[in-house]
Design an enzyme around this catalytic site. Structure first.
Site, PDB file in Angstrom:
ATOM      1  N   GLU A   1      41.424  27.777  42.647  1.00 22.32           N
ATOM      2  CA  GLU A   1      40.631  29.027  43.207  1.00 22.32           C
ATOM      3  C   GLU A   1      39.152  28.302  43.328  1.00 22.32           C
ATOM      4  OE1 GLU A   1      39.582  32.700  41.322  1.00 22.32           O
ATOM      5  OE2 GLU A   1      40.195  33.397  43.309  1.00 22.32           O
TER       6      GLU A   1
ATOM      7  N   CYS B   1      38.674  37.470  45.301  1.00 27.44           N
ATOM      8  CA  CYS B   1      39.752  37.176  44.521  1.00 27.44           C
ATOM      9  C   CYS B   1      41.224  36.909  45.757  1.00 27.44           C
ATOM     10  CB  CYS B   1      40.154  37.959  43.491  1.00 27.44           C
ATOM     11  SG  CYS B   1      40.226  39.670  43.843  1.00 27.44           S
TER      12      CYS B   1
END
Ligand code: ADP
Length: 508
Positions: A399, A300
């Site tokens: 992302e 992440c």
């Protein structure tokens, strides 16, 4: 350390726990539902695992609540709880090979990485929180002389943790270790791709002496098990690591049910800023590669945007292209593999779609970009680098959660900061500069939870981890993590005049 053939032999003999672990017992889902866990490096089913539904969640919550109310864990002495968690930490290390293998087989990371980092890291989190739990003091408030007020921390009760598949055991430990240390009962839902290490952890926790009902593991999908936890009216707190999309759902569930506390660690699009005054460009490039290609880019806080000051831009890109080859994926069980398989075919396809979209939007592919076949399986992606990335393109903003780097040049410190902050995420950032002044200035200006200076993705149990904006809120790791697992209690004692007629009698 084992060889490839030894790891393969162990993999062939590995036991996979397929049942939920509720109140110290293994159990199937009442519905009979199961889901398949597939090894992405072989495309073969490892096991069919029980999918917990409303029934199992209800049973586990009741068991957790009962255990909490009886105080069999929450009201044990800190010394006793510490001893149990230290024992659990030891057991994790004793089962290091097995736990590393379980994570590697289910989500594709190199087994050696799991063995070297994830499993010792997990053991360390448990011992660190075990050692910290009897060193947290309350406060006496600065009241006027006619009162004494204490501010103490008490556990919340029942905590549910929903965790992802990228560091299956470690992410679980980030939540479970401090939650248990604080005295809560815990329900853990591992990701459907990687439930085995969490289920094994439940067995080890029992062996270590954690009382039945205090730690329960509920395997299942997000839509079924995760949602049932999110909506349950008797869970006090929900802690989560995963996508921003799911994080938003969890807040809705909490609002629609009992307003349980929700703490989110979500996605990121973390920028890595290399200034021309950086002392060691070689080191910066090496770290930039690690920051995006480590764990197949499934991190992440991966530094997926690289911003480079124009005078050193070409040199850094050239260096990176050469370094990328070192991260070419291989068989996850091969000790020489630095990267492994993507978690599953769906994620592989998703990342490949993002690569295709980046090309369509005009970014220049300078390295990688292809799917690889290893042992006849196609869940592998080359380390991929794009330059000429438009600021408003998907590649610059979204992302991707894969080994795909977007490189952009900048011409001034102000521009670099503006580019770095032009994101709806705010998890982490890195800065490379030989100037102390610049490092401080830029670090102050970056809108993120962690700034790493002259390194990337700095992470340690002694410092908090988490973000702002749509990367979430609340912090994992460090003593600050206890803020999520405890509530402050004020006890105000009013002092009254003594010896007044009819008042307190003071013995002489
Ligand atoms: P990813 O897309 O990277 O798999 P997710 O946010 O979907 O990330 O998954 C992280 C965790 O959240 C997993 O344990 C998953 O099962 C869970 N999850 C996914 N969707 C939901 C949902 N609707 N409700 C609760 N948990 C969910």
């Amino acid at each position: 350390m084992w060889t490839l053939s030894e790891w393969k032999k162990r993999a062939a003999q590995q036991r996979f726990i397929c049942q939920a672990q509720i109140e110290g017992k293994a159990c199937d889902a009442k519905s009979g539902q199961t889901f398949a866990v597939i090894n992405p490096a072989t495309d073969q089913i490892l096991a069919q695992v029980a999918e917990c539904g409303d029934d199992e969640v209800e049973r586990a919550v009741r068991a957790a609540r009962r255990a909490y109310q009886r105080g069999i864990w929450a009201r044990q002495s800190p010394t006793a709880r510490k001893a149990v968690l230290l024992r659990l930490s030891e057991l994790i290390m004793q089962h290091r090979d097995e736990l590393a293998l379980l994570d590697s087989l289910s989500m594709g990371k190199p087994v050696v990485e799991a063995w070297q980092l994830d499993i010792p890291g997990t053991a360390h989190f448990f011992s660190w929180y075990a050692e910290s739990l009897d060193k947290i003091y309350g406060q006496v408030a600065p009241t006027a002389a006619d009162a004494v007020a204490t501010v103490t921390r008490s556990p919340l009760g029942v905590v549910a943790a929903i965790v992802p598949w990228n560091f299956p055991l470690e992410m679980a430990a980030w939540k479970v270790a401090p939650a248990l240390a604080a005295g809560n009962s815990v329900l853990l839902k591992p990701a459907e791709q990687s439930p085995f290490s969490a289920l094994r952890l439940a067995e080890l926790a029992l062996e270590a002496g954690i009382p039945e009902g205090v730690f329960n593991v509920l395997p299942g999908t997000g839509a079924v098990t995760g949602q049932a936890l999110g909506r349950h009216p008797d869970i006090d707190c929900l802690v989560f690591t995963g996508s921003t999309r799911t994080g938003k759902r969890l807040m809705e569930y909490a609002g629609q049910s009992n307003l349980k506390q929700v703490w989110l660690e979500c996605g990121g699009k973390s920028p890595n800023l290399i200034f021309a005054d950086c002392h060691d460009l070689g080191l910066a490039a090496e770290n930039a590669a690690r920051a995006i290609f480590y764990n197949q880019g499934e991190v992440c806080s991966a530094n997926s945007r690289l911003l480079v000051e124009r005078p050193v831009y070409e040199a850094v890109v050239e260096r990176l292209i050469a370094l990328a080859a070192e991260w070419t994926p291989g068989d996850p069980l091969d000790p020489n593999s630095r990267a492994g398989a993507m978690v599953d075919a769906r994620q592989t396809a998703k990342v490949m779609d993002s690569i295709a979209e980046a090309r369509r939007q005009g970014a220049r592919l300078v390295c990688g970009g292809e799917r690889l076949t290893i042992n006849g399986v196609t869940n592998y992606i080359q380390p991929t680098i794009f330059t000429d990335v438009a600021p408003d393109s998907l590649l610059a903003r979204e992302e991707i959660f894969g080994p795909v780097l977007a490189v952009q040049p900048f011409d001034s410190e102000q521009q670099a900061i503006a580019m770095a902050n032009d994101s709806h995420y705010g998890l982490a950032a890195s800065v490379w500069s030989g100037s102390l002044n610049r490092a401080h200035r830029v670090a102050q200006a970056l809108e993120v939870g962690t700034v790493s200076v002259n390194t990337v993705d700095a992470l340690d149990i002694c410092v908090p981890f988490g973000g702002g904006k749509q990367s979430g809120f609340g912090r994992d790791l460090s003593l600050h993590s206890f803020d999520k697992y405890t509530q402050l209690k004020t006890t105000w004692i009013q002092l009254h005049q003594s010896a007044a007629p009819g008042g307190d009698y003071e013995a002489g």
